[in-house]
Design a protein around this motif. Structure first.
Motif, PDB file in Angstrom:
ATOM      1  N   LEU A 242       0.773   2.452  -8.209  1.00 46.99           N
ATOM      2  CA  LEU A 242       0.545   1.184  -7.513  1.00 46.99           C
ATOM      3  C   LEU A 242      -0.183   0.196  -8.417  1.00 46.99           C
ATOM      4  O   LEU A 242       0.121  -1.008  -8.415  1.00 46.99           O
ATOM      5  CB  LEU A 242      -0.254   1.417  -6.227  1.00 46.99           C
ATOM      6  N   PHE A 243      -1.126   0.683  -9.221  1.00 40.42           N
ATOM      7  CA  PHE A 243      -1.846  -0.195 -10.147  1.00 40.42           C
ATOM      8  C   PHE A 243      -0.866  -0.836 -11.134  1.00 40.42           C
ATOM      9  O   PHE A 243      -0.929  -2.046 -11.402  1.00 40.42           O
ATOM     10  CB  PHE A 243      -2.912   0.582 -10.922  1.00 40.42           C
TER      11      PHE A 243
ATOM     12  N   PHE B 293       0.824  -1.213   0.000  1.00 43.29           N
ATOM     13  CA  PHE B 293       0.000   0.000   0.000  1.00 43.29           C
ATOM     14  C   PHE B 293       0.856   1.260   0.000  1.00 43.29           C
ATOM     15  O   PHE B 293       2.052   1.246   0.319  1.00 43.29           O
ATOM     16  CB  PHE B 293      -0.939   0.004   1.214  1.00 43.29           C
ATOM     17  N   ASN B 294       0.203   2.366  -0.379  1.00 44.36           N
ATOM     18  CA  ASN B 294       0.774   3.700  -0.231  1.00 44.36           C
ATOM     19  C   ASN B 294      -0.214   4.535   0.565  1.00 44.36           C
ATOM     20  O   ASN B 294      -1.047   3.970   1.291  1.00 44.36           O
ATOM     21  CB  ASN B 294       1.118   4.323  -1.598  1.00 44.36           C
ATOM     22  N   SER B 295      -0.164   5.833   0.452  1.00 39.68           N
ATOM     23  CA  SER B 295      -1.044   6.669   1.281  1.00 39.68           C
ATOM     24  C   SER B 295      -2.488   6.685   0.801  1.00 39.68           C
ATOM     25  O   SER B 295      -3.384   7.095   1.543  1.00 39.68           O
ATOM     26  CB  SER B 295      -0.510   8.112   1.314  1.00 39.68           C
ATOM     27  N   LYS B 296      -2.741   6.214  -0.432  1.00 42.74           N
ATOM     28  CA  LYS B 296      -4.089   6.294  -1.004  1.00 42.74           C
ATOM     29  C   LYS B 296      -4.762   4.935  -1.187  1.00 42.74           C
ATOM     30  O   LYS B 296      -5.965   4.794  -0.949  1.00 42.74           O
ATOM     31  CB  LYS B 296      -4.038   7.005  -2.357  1.00 42.74           C
ATOM     32  N   TYR B 297      -3.991   3.941  -1.626  1.00 46.21           N
ATOM     33  CA  TYR B 297      -4.579   2.658  -1.995  1.00 46.21           C
ATOM     34  C   TYR B 297      -3.846   1.496  -1.335  1.00 46.21           C
ATOM     35  O   TYR B 297      -2.668   1.592  -0.998  1.00 46.21           O
ATOM     36  CB  TYR B 297      -4.536   2.462  -3.520  1.00 46.21           C
ATOM     37  N   ILE B 298      -4.577   0.393  -1.193  1.00 44.27           N
ATOM     38  CA  ILE B 298      -3.989  -0.829  -0.676  1.00 44.27           C
ATOM     39  C   ILE B 298      -4.279  -1.972  -1.643  1.00 44.27           C
ATOM     40  O   ILE B 298      -5.405  -2.134  -2.120  1.00 44.27           O
ATOM     41  CB  ILE B 298      -4.527  -1.179   0.736  1.00 44.27           C
TER      42      ILE B 298
END
Length: 325
Positions: A282-283, A237-242
């Protein structure tokens, strides 16, 4: 811990900041917006007078124009040295107060912080580090660090202060670009060791090498192992998505990730440097993982919040699912 104990364990952030700074610089700190012009002038004269007194062999003259040094009987080199000393000390004081004022503004909207005291040794090192920093952008980072240490002492260690002390604005810009691609998994902070993907988002291996020189990253590829089963998920994850990675077999399946990790100082500085992560990054990475590893399902969800204990609250709706080839 009862309610009374909790209240006693928290104090006003502004009062703590003023008390902590005053204890380190030997005077009562006053924020910029309450220092009147007359007080500022008196403060400037005091700095000059103190600096001159340290040069007792130089005659001091005071008149309506202020303080001056009568160097008519001294060599010219002594005059230039005295002027340099006074000028440098005034600049150092201005730099210190600029950082403290920024920290004051950051803490002014908060109601309470930990009552644990900030180490005086830490404050001495902090002021020694910022007195030569005139760059406003880097001053802002130092202000975040001071505010963070006021909130919770021991948030930033001496090694981190020493790293930041030697960083240039150009290196800060590089660090900010790299930070935008930071991911977390299994307690590790990292960026992917995939040059093609990094280059797509304007980050290069030369950036990693530069940050290794600064003591913020490790340029050697490390392997991060994620173990999953049908019932056991792994997370990236990052700050927006997991991203949720789940095996499709009962037996444990493992995924090996090649990554560049951050040092302890690099991790601590993350909280002091603001950055925005590219939404698609991330995607893209999870799709690469899916292409290289079979028998896994990967879904991505929007993060609602990350708790202090590290647990993550996320939306159950799937906003991205990797393709299977």
């Amino acid at each position: 811990m009862g309610t009374t104990d909790i209240v006693q364990a928290m104090v006003s952030p502004i009062e703590k900041l003023i008390e902590t700074v005053s204890g380190a610089i030997g005077k009562i700190y006053e924020p910029r917006h309450v220092r009147k012009m007359a007080e500022a002038k008196a403060y400037e004269l005091k700095i000059i007078a103190d600096a001159v007194r340290n040069n007792k062999d130089l005659p001091v003259v005071y008149n309506t124009n202020g303080f001056s040094i009568d160097t008519s009987r001294d060599e010219e080199i002594a005059k230039r040295a005295s002027h340099r000393l006074v000028f440098q000390e005034c600049i150092k004081q201005q730099n210190i107060e600029a950082v403290v004022d920024r920290a004051y503004e950051e803490l002014s909207g908060e109601e309470s912080v930990s009552s644990d005291p900030v180490s005086q040794d830490w404050m001495f090192r902090f002021f020694n580090s910022i007195e030569d920093v005139s760059n406003e952008k880097i001053q802002e980072i130092w202000a975040h660090i001071l505010a963070g240490e006021i909130r919770l002492p021991n948030t930033y260690n001496y090694r981190t202060l020493e790293c930041l002390r030697h960083i240039t604005q150009q290196e800060v810009d590089v660090f900010r670009r790299v930070l935008s691609l930071t991911l977390q998994s299994s307690g590790a902070y990292f960026i992917v060791a995939d040059n093609e993907l990094l280059n797509k988002y304007n980050v290069y291996f030369s950036d990693v090498l530069k940050l290794e020189e600064c003591g913020l990253m490790n340029a050697q590829n490390l392997s991060l192992t994620l173990a999953t089963t049908v019932e056991q998920k792994s997370y990236i994850f990052n700050s927006k998505y997991i991203g949720l990675i789940k095996g499709e077999k009962q037996d444990v399946s493992k995924i090996e990730l090649s990554v560049f990790t951050f040092t302890g100082s690099g991790i601590q500085l993350m909280n002091a440097i603001q950055t925005e992560c590219p939404e698609q990054y991330l995607f893209d990475y999870l799709q690469i993982i899916a292409d290289r590893n079979k028998d896994f399902s990967i879904t991505v969800h929007k993060i609602n919040s990350i708790n202090e204990d590290g647990s993550i609250n996320y939306n159950n709706d799937i906003c991205f699912m990797t393709d299977k080839k």
